[in-house]
Design a protein around this motif. Sequence first.
Motif, PDB file in Angstrom:
ATOM      1  N   MET A 174       0.845  -1.201   0.000  1.00 19.18           N
ATOM      2  CA  MET A 174       0.000   0.000   0.000  1.00 19.18           C
ATOM      3  C   MET A 174       0.881   1.252   0.000  1.00 19.18           C
ATOM      4  O   MET A 174       0.516   2.277  -0.568  1.00 19.18           O
ATOM      5  N   LYS A 175       2.037   1.147   0.641  1.00 19.67           N
ATOM      6  CA  LYS A 175       2.983   2.277   0.668  1.00 19.67           C
ATOM      7  C   LYS A 175       3.454   2.610  -0.751  1.00 19.67           C
ATOM      8  O   LYS A 175       3.619   3.789  -1.093  1.00 19.67           O
ATOM      9  N   PHE A 176       3.642   1.593  -1.578  1.00 19.43           N
ATOM     10  CA  PHE A 176       3.987   1.858  -2.981  1.00 19.43           C
ATOM     11  C   PHE A 176       2.901   2.717  -3.623  1.00 19.43           C
ATOM     12  O   PHE A 176       3.196   3.647  -4.363  1.00 19.43           O
ATOM     13  N   GLY A 177       1.641   2.389  -3.334  1.00 20.71           N
ATOM     14  CA  GLY A 177       0.525   3.171  -3.875  1.00 20.71           C
ATOM     15  C   GLY A 177       0.564   4.609  -3.398  1.00 20.71           C
ATOM     16  O   GLY A 177       0.306   5.540  -4.165  1.00 20.71           O
ATOM     17  N   GLU A 178       0.888   4.812  -2.118  1.00 17.55           N
ATOM     18  CA  GLU A 178       0.999   6.169  -1.580  1.00 17.55           C
ATOM     19  C   GLU A 178       2.103   6.951  -2.270  1.00 17.55           C
ATOM     20  O   GLU A 178       2.036   8.174  -2.382  1.00 17.55           O
ATOM     21  N   LEU A 179       3.125   6.251  -2.732  1.00 17.03           N
ATOM     22  CA  LEU A 179       4.234   6.893  -3.446  1.00 17.03           C
ATOM     23  C   LEU A 179       3.927   7.035  -4.933  1.00 17.03           C
ATOM     24  O   LEU A 179       4.807   7.388  -5.715  1.00 17.03           O
ATOM     25  N   ASP A 180       2.692   6.730  -5.307  1.00 17.69           N
ATOM     26  CA  ASP A 180       2.211   6.814  -6.693  1.00 17.69           C
ATOM     27  C   ASP A 180       2.984   5.867  -7.620  1.00 17.69           C
ATOM     28  O   ASP A 180       3.270   6.197  -8.767  1.00 17.69           O
ATOM     29  N   ILE A 181       3.311   4.694  -7.076  1.00 17.94           N
ATOM     30  CA  ILE A 181       3.992   3.671  -7.865  1.00 17.94           C
ATOM     31  C   ILE A 181       2.969   2.589  -8.195  1.00 17.94           C
ATOM     32  O   ILE A 181       2.401   1.972  -7.297  1.00 17.94           O
ATOM     33  N   ARG A 182       2.740   2.381  -9.480  1.00 19.60           N
ATOM     34  CA  ARG A 182       1.787   1.369  -9.948  1.00 19.60           C
ATOM     35  C   ARG A 182       2.502   0.019 -10.014  1.00 19.60           C
ATOM     36  O   ARG A 182       3.541  -0.083 -10.656  1.00 19.60           O
ATOM     37  N   LEU A 183       1.933  -0.975  -9.365  1.00 17.57           N
ATOM     38  CA  LEU A 183       2.538  -2.303  -9.352  1.00 17.57           C
ATOM     39  C   LEU A 183       2.090  -3.158 -10.530  1.00 17.57           C
ATOM     40  O   LEU A 183       2.839  -4.021 -10.991  1.00 17.57           O
ATOM     41  N   ILE A 184       0.858  -2.928 -10.992  1.00 15.64           N
ATOM     42  CA  ILE A 184       0.340  -3.681 -12.137  1.00 15.64           C
ATOM     43  C   ILE A 184      -0.503  -2.749 -13.000  1.00 15.64           C
ATOM     44  O   ILE A 184      -0.922  -1.684 -12.551  1.00 15.64           O
ATOM     45  N   GLY A 185      -0.719  -3.166 -14.228  1.00 13.53           N
ATOM     46  CA  GLY A 185      -1.590  -2.406 -15.117  1.00 13.53           C
ATOM     47  C   GLY A 185      -0.885  -1.245 -15.793  1.00 13.53           C
ATOM     48  O   GLY A 185       0.345  -1.142 -15.803  1.00 13.53           O
ATOM     49  N   ALA A 186      -1.715  -0.348 -16.353  1.00 18.55           N
ATOM     50  CA  ALA A 186      -1.192   0.817 -17.082  1.00 18.55           C
ATOM     51  C   ALA A 186      -0.346   1.686 -16.155  1.00 18.55           C
ATOM     52  O   ALA A 186      -0.721   1.959 -15.018  1.00 18.55           O
ATOM     53  N   GLY A 187       0.806   2.089 -16.638  1.00 16.97           N
ATOM     54  CA  GLY A 187       1.684   2.954 -15.855  1.00 16.97           C
ATOM     55  C   GLY A 187       2.583   2.195 -14.901  1.00 16.97           C
ATOM     56  O   GLY A 187       3.355   2.805 -14.162  1.00 16.97           O
ATOM     57  N   SER A 188       2.511   0.883 -14.897  1.00 18.40           N
ATOM     58  CA  SER A 188       3.376   0.100 -14.004  1.00 18.40           C
ATOM     59  C   SER A 188       4.711  -0.170 -14.690  1.00 18.40           C
ATOM     60  O   SER A 188       4.862   0.032 -15.886  1.00 18.40           O
ATOM     61  N   ASN A 189       5.657  -0.619 -13.912  1.00 12.20           N
ATOM     62  CA  ASN A 189       6.964  -0.967 -14.429  1.00 12.20           C
ATOM     63  C   ASN A 189       7.244  -2.417 -14.040  1.00 12.20           C
ATOM     64  O   ASN A 189       6.856  -2.854 -12.954  1.00 12.20           O
ATOM     65  N   ALA A 190       7.937  -3.127 -14.901  1.00 10.71           N
ATOM     66  CA  ALA A 190       8.207  -4.548 -14.654  1.00 10.71           C
ATOM     67  C   ALA A 190       8.929  -4.770 -13.322  1.00 10.71           C
ATOM     68  O   ALA A 190       8.687  -5.770 -12.653  1.00 10.71           O
ATOM     69  N   SER A 191       9.790  -3.848 -12.918  1.00  9.80           N
ATOM     70  CA  SER A 191      10.521  -4.032 -11.660  1.00  9.80           C
ATOM     71  C   SER A 191       9.563  -4.131 -10.477  1.00  9.80           C
ATOM     72  O   SER A 191       9.710  -5.003  -9.622  1.00  9.80           O
ATOM     73  N   TYR A 192       8.564  -3.267 -10.449  1.00 13.08           N
ATOM     74  CA  TYR A 192       7.602  -3.297  -9.348  1.00 13.08           C
ATOM     75  C   TYR A 192       6.650  -4.482  -9.470  1.00 13.08           C
ATOM     76  O   TYR A 192       6.253  -5.076  -8.466  1.00 13.08           O
ATOM     77  N   SER A 193       6.305  -4.842 -10.698  1.00 12.28           N
ATOM     78  CA  SER A 193       5.429  -6.001 -10.898  1.00 12.28           C
ATOM     79  C   SER A 193       6.121  -7.281 -10.431  1.00 12.28           C
ATOM     80  O   SER A 193       5.483  -8.157  -9.854  1.00 12.28           O
ATOM     81  N   PHE A 194       7.432  -7.371 -10.677  1.00 16.17           N
ATOM     82  CA  PHE A 194       8.184  -8.527 -10.194  1.00 16.17           C
ATOM     83  C   PHE A 194       8.158  -8.593  -8.670  1.00 16.17           C
ATOM     84  O   PHE A 194       7.983  -9.666  -8.096  1.00 16.17           O
ATOM     85  N   ILE A 195       8.357  -7.456  -8.029  1.00 17.85           N
ATOM     86  CA  ILE A 195       8.332  -7.413  -6.566  1.00 17.85           C
ATOM     87  C   ILE A 195       6.989  -7.926  -6.055  1.00 17.85           C
ATOM     88  O   ILE A 195       6.935  -8.743  -5.136  1.00 17.85           O
TER      89      ILE A 195
END
Length: 188
Positions: free
Chosen positions: A104-125
């Motif tokens: 949820m902290k990633f979301g607060e930092l405006d980091i998208r884990l999946i979907g549009a605007g996400s990055n593979a590095s975060y999706s892997f995490i």
Amino acid sequence: MMNEQRKKIHPHKFTLWVAIGSILMMFAGLTSAYIVKRNQASWMMLEIPVIFWYSTFTILASSATVQLALQKLKQREMIAYRRWLVITAVLGVLFLVLQIAGFMKFGELDIRLIGAGSNASYSFILAISGLHGLHVLGGVIALVVIALRALSTTNRNYSTIPLEIAATYWHFVDILWIYLFIFFNWMK
């Protein structure tokens, strides 16, 4: 004849070791894929939120408490055994809650884990940690079942085998998380 039986591994313990080997192969593949993918131009360096440190300390503590529960069961100190077993299950749930809070902290930092605007590095995490979390959830369920049996007034089974198996698995998911935590922090 009795000496022969002592040398054999319990079938459930053998099954657990086969499962652990399979799980290790899965996580080895995932972390290998992470290493390969991080060489892409679009890869983003990531910072792990501090809350993941708290979850790491929590799972380490739970590894100690499950060992204390097993020790108390072997000593037939049933009240202490039940207490340490329940504490372990609670720490397992707390680990999962802290993991969710970390994502949820990633979301607060405006980091998208999946979907549009996400990055593979975060999706892997998310994928790797999420799979680990599912394995921890399985361990928590096993601990809760064992704890419910231990708290039952009708069940008087003092076999250490179920807890030995659960403790081995619990130590495994603990060590696996330590590996993943180090991997994510130093394999940016």
